[in-house]
Design an enzyme around this catalytic site. Structure first.
Site, PDB file in Angstrom:
ATOM      1  N   GLY A  49       0.800  -1.240   0.000  1.00  0.00           N
ATOM      2  CA  GLY A  49       0.000   0.000   0.000  1.00  0.00           C
ATOM      3  C   GLY A  49       0.821   1.272   0.000  1.00  0.00           C
TER       4      GLY A  49
ATOM      5  CG  ASP B  46       5.088  -0.895   0.907  1.00  0.00           C
ATOM      6  OD1 ASP B  46       6.294  -1.119   0.705  1.00  0.00           O
ATOM      7  OD2 ASP B  46       4.317  -0.517   0.017  1.00  0.00           O
TER       8      ASP B  46
ATOM      9  CG  ASP C 165       8.805 -10.081   1.211  1.00  0.00           C
ATOM     10  OD1 ASP C 165       8.137  -9.936   0.168  1.00  0.00           O
ATOM     11  OD2 ASP C 165       9.946 -10.592   1.228  1.00  0.00           O
TER      12      ASP C 165
ATOM     13  CG  HIS D  49       1.572  -1.914 -12.896  1.00  0.00           C
ATOM     14  ND1 HIS D  49       1.367  -0.681 -13.464  1.00  0.00           N
ATOM     15  CD2 HIS D  49       2.075  -1.654 -11.654  1.00  0.00           C
ATOM     16  CE1 HIS D  49       1.753   0.269 -12.637  1.00  0.00           C
ATOM     17  NE2 HIS D  49       2.178  -0.287 -11.530  1.00  0.00           N
TER      18      HIS D  49
HETATM   19  C1  LIG Z   1       3.816   1.261  -7.343  1.00  0.00           C
HETATM   20  S1  LIG Z   1       3.862   1.273  -5.605  1.00  0.00           S
HETATM   21  C2  LIG Z   1       2.132   1.195  -5.222  1.00  0.00           C
HETATM   22  C3  LIG Z   1       1.790   1.759  -3.864  1.00  0.00           C
HETATM   23  C4  LIG Z   1       0.308   1.738  -3.495  1.00  0.00           C
HETATM   24  N1  LIG Z   1      -0.310   0.437  -3.711  1.00  0.00           N
HETATM   25  C5  LIG Z   1      -0.469   2.822  -4.206  1.00  0.00           C
HETATM   26  O1  LIG Z   1      -1.263   2.502  -5.094  1.00  0.00           O
HETATM   27  O2  LIG Z   1      -0.299   3.996  -3.865  1.00  0.00           O
HETATM   28  C6  LIG Z   1       4.449  -0.356  -5.247  1.00  0.00           C
HETATM   29  C7  LIG Z   1       4.659  -0.642  -3.798  1.00  0.00           C
HETATM   30  O3  LIG Z   1       5.033  -2.015  -3.614  1.00  0.00           O
HETATM   31  C8  LIG Z   1       5.920  -2.054  -2.518  1.00  0.00           C
HETATM   32  N2  LIG Z   1       6.679  -3.316  -2.515  1.00  0.00           N
HETATM   33  C9  LIG Z   1       7.662  -3.703  -3.369  1.00  0.00           C
HETATM   34  N3  LIG Z   1       8.122  -4.911  -3.043  1.00  0.00           N
HETATM   35  C10 LIG Z   1       7.417  -5.314  -1.960  1.00  0.00           C
HETATM   36  C11 LIG Z   1       7.419  -6.499  -1.188  1.00  0.00           C
HETATM   37  N4  LIG Z   1       8.245  -7.526  -1.462  1.00  0.00           N
HETATM   38  N5  LIG Z   1       6.548  -6.579  -0.155  1.00  0.00           N
HETATM   39  C12 LIG Z   1       5.705  -5.554   0.124  1.00  0.00           C
HETATM   40  N6  LIG Z   1       5.654  -4.419  -0.588  1.00  0.00           N
HETATM   41  C13 LIG Z   1       6.502  -4.291  -1.614  1.00  0.00           C
HETATM   42  C14 LIG Z   1       6.788  -0.844  -2.735  1.00  0.00           C
HETATM   43  O4  LIG Z   1       7.494  -0.486  -1.557  1.00  0.00           O
HETATM   44  C15 LIG Z   1       5.749   0.197  -3.177  1.00  0.00           C
HETATM   45  O5  LIG Z   1       5.241   0.911  -2.083  1.00  0.00           O
END
Ligand SMILES: C[S@@+](CC[C@H](N)C(=O)[O-])C[C@H]1O[C@@H](n2cnc3c(N)ncnc32)[C@H](O)[C@@H]1O
Length: 483
Positions: A288, A310, A341, A361
């Protein structure tokens, strides 16, 4: 006698212009005015009325198709060849705070001489004027008299609305605390990190990456042109977790908010019938980020409990931000942030909704499957999965696409002929993001058949493609249920 394509396109434009003018009268809203930088969303029929939105999209699609049809082919193609130069010019204006300086210069339309902007930035004024004229030729800024420029409907989107003195005295915080975050999205996409033009360089490395015998066929995030250009061998998000990258993380959080703002306000509110959920139902916003979606949900639906998950570094940053943006809600426990994670088993076992916005995506199928597969084990029979991404159409006629995709595509917008069925470059946001995902994360936006198969392979049945009025670039939330 059948009409020529030229006449058909021109007829589509005349009919849609008449529609737009009628709606403007009926709704007492303004017609778009390129010279006016002050038009708010509320007074802009193009942003708030479904009929006007569609009419405008048809006009834009037909206009661009007419240009493709009537311009000398080599001229048209050369514009694409030089596309990076236009982006580079825009970067100059963003970095030099040109939009804010023009705003501060006072009421339109007198504008400001490029020398004044250049002086403040210690630059050559003649060169800056040429750069701004290049943009004004594409209707971003307006040259009101030689070398003197003013903001307009397009350049105004880059305005951080901060005092100019603050932008120059504290450049590192230019995008901190923005109410409207689009300028952060524009800056992030081209210039970060560390103020080198990394994304643009990465895009130029696409060919080299695709031709690399290993990286070109890889599903691994570290084989993207971005990782190749940055020279890192850990996945972007892990590299991002390094405390040294905290400034970049802050900007990314704001940029994501800016990307979300490219669609009508509250799209997340229409993605699911949130009011149908009982008091204290739990929504888990997986990946998120800083909680941009959760913030809207928490404000609009106080009956929900929201868990924002997150990576630990992001969660720590987000909590600090929420203390100022929505004081009290964290203490009340109605919204909680959780380090998690998403490649590990899902800890929340009582979710009514799992929300994945701009997550699927970011990953190739191999990894998107790993994320999605953890969720059925934590779901109840009534848990819904909401996936919010762009759902890409083909550019070919709908009758030419596979029949399973045809049926699923029925709820996606299709432009009237002779327009390209996907509205062409007037509705290209989803394709731009697809390219961005390929370059940065070796990932992708998907078409509806692909998404259905992906969900199906992970224990989810696609139930509904949700249509959001006024969303652009084929932004369609999906709702799925456990199989
Ligand atoms: C494109 S952002 C989208 C954020 C949010 N869902 C929004 O719509 O505003 C992708 C998110 O995935 C998180 N992320 C990446 N790898 C992750 C993991 N292994 N576990 C949890 N979160 C992760 C990133 O830190 C980032 O905040």
């Amino acid at each position: 006698m059948s009409l020529s394509t030229l006449t058909q396109l021109s007829n589509l434009i005349s009919q849609s212009v008449a529609t737009l003018e009628r709606v403007a009268v009926e709704t007492n809203t303004s017609l778009p005015d390129l010279d006016n930088p002050l038009l708010s969303d509320e007074s802009d029929a193009l942003r708030i009325n479904a009929v006007a939105i569609e009419a405008a999209r048809v006009i834009a699609a037909a206009g661009r198709q007419l240009a493709a049809l009537t311009m000398r082919p080599k001229d048209y193609v050369f514009e694409v060849v030089f596309g990076a130069h236009l982006a580079a010019s825009l970067r100059v204006c963003i970095e030099s705070n040109a939009t804010e300086m023009l705003r501060a210069a006072g009421p339109e339309p007198q504008g400001l001489h490029a020398n004044k902007i250049a002086e403040e930035n210690n630059m050559d004024g003649d060169k800056l004027a040429r750069i701004m004229r290049h943009l004004a030729t594409y209707h971003i800024y307006r040259e009101v008299k030689p070398n003197t420029f003013a903001n307009n409907r397009l350049s105004a989107t880059l305005d951080t609305h901060k005092p100019v003195s603050e932008l120059f005295s504290d450049p590192d915080n230019k995008y901190t605390g923005l109410t409207e975050a689009f300028p952060a999205a524009a800056a992030w996409t081209r210039f970060t990190p560390g103020r080198i033009n990394l994304w643009a360089k990465s895009a130029c490395n696409l060919w080299d990456t695709l031709k690399d015998p290993k990286a070109g066929f890889s599903n691994e995030i570290i084989d993207s042109p971005f990782h190749r250009t940055l020279g890192i061998d850990v996945p972007f998000h892990r590299w991002f977790e390094d405390p040294a990258q905290h400034k970049l993380r802050d900007l990314f959080g704001i940029a994501i908010k800016g990307f979300a703002e490219m669609n009508p306000p509250g799209t997340i509110l229409d993605a699911f019938p949130w009011t149908s959920l009982q008091e204290d139902s739990v929504v888990v916003d997986i990946g998120g980020g800083i909680g941009a979606a959760a913030l809207q949900l928490a404000r609009a639906h106080p009956h929900l409990r929201i868990v924002v998950q997150d990576l630990p570094g992001v969660v720590a940053d987000a909590q600090k931000l929420w203390e100022t943006q929505y004081a009290g809600v964290l203490q009340s426990g109605r919204v909680i942030f959780q380090g998690h994670d998403f490649f590990q088993p899902q800890p929340s076992q009582e979710a009514s909704v799992f929300l994945l916005r701009y997550i699927v995506h970011n990953w190739s199928d191999t990894y998107a499957q790993k994320i999605l597969m953890h969720l059925p084990a934590a779901a109840t029979p009534s848990t819904a999965l909401v996936v919010v991404d762009h759902v890409l159409p083909y550019a070919c006629p709908p009758t030419a696409v596979p029949s399973d995709v045809q049926a699923l595509s029925a709820s996606l917008d299709t432009a009237p002929p002779p327009l390209l069925p996907n509205y062409g470059s007037a509705n290209a946001l989803g394709h731009l993001l697809d390219s961005c995902m390929l370059v940065s994360l070796n990932a992708q936006e998907r078409n509806i058949g692909h998404l259905q198969r992906l969900l199906g392979s992970c224990g989810w049945r696609l139930e509904e493609v949700v249509r959001i009025e006024g969303a652009s670039g084929y932004y369609y939330p999906l709702r799925a249920v456990p199989v």
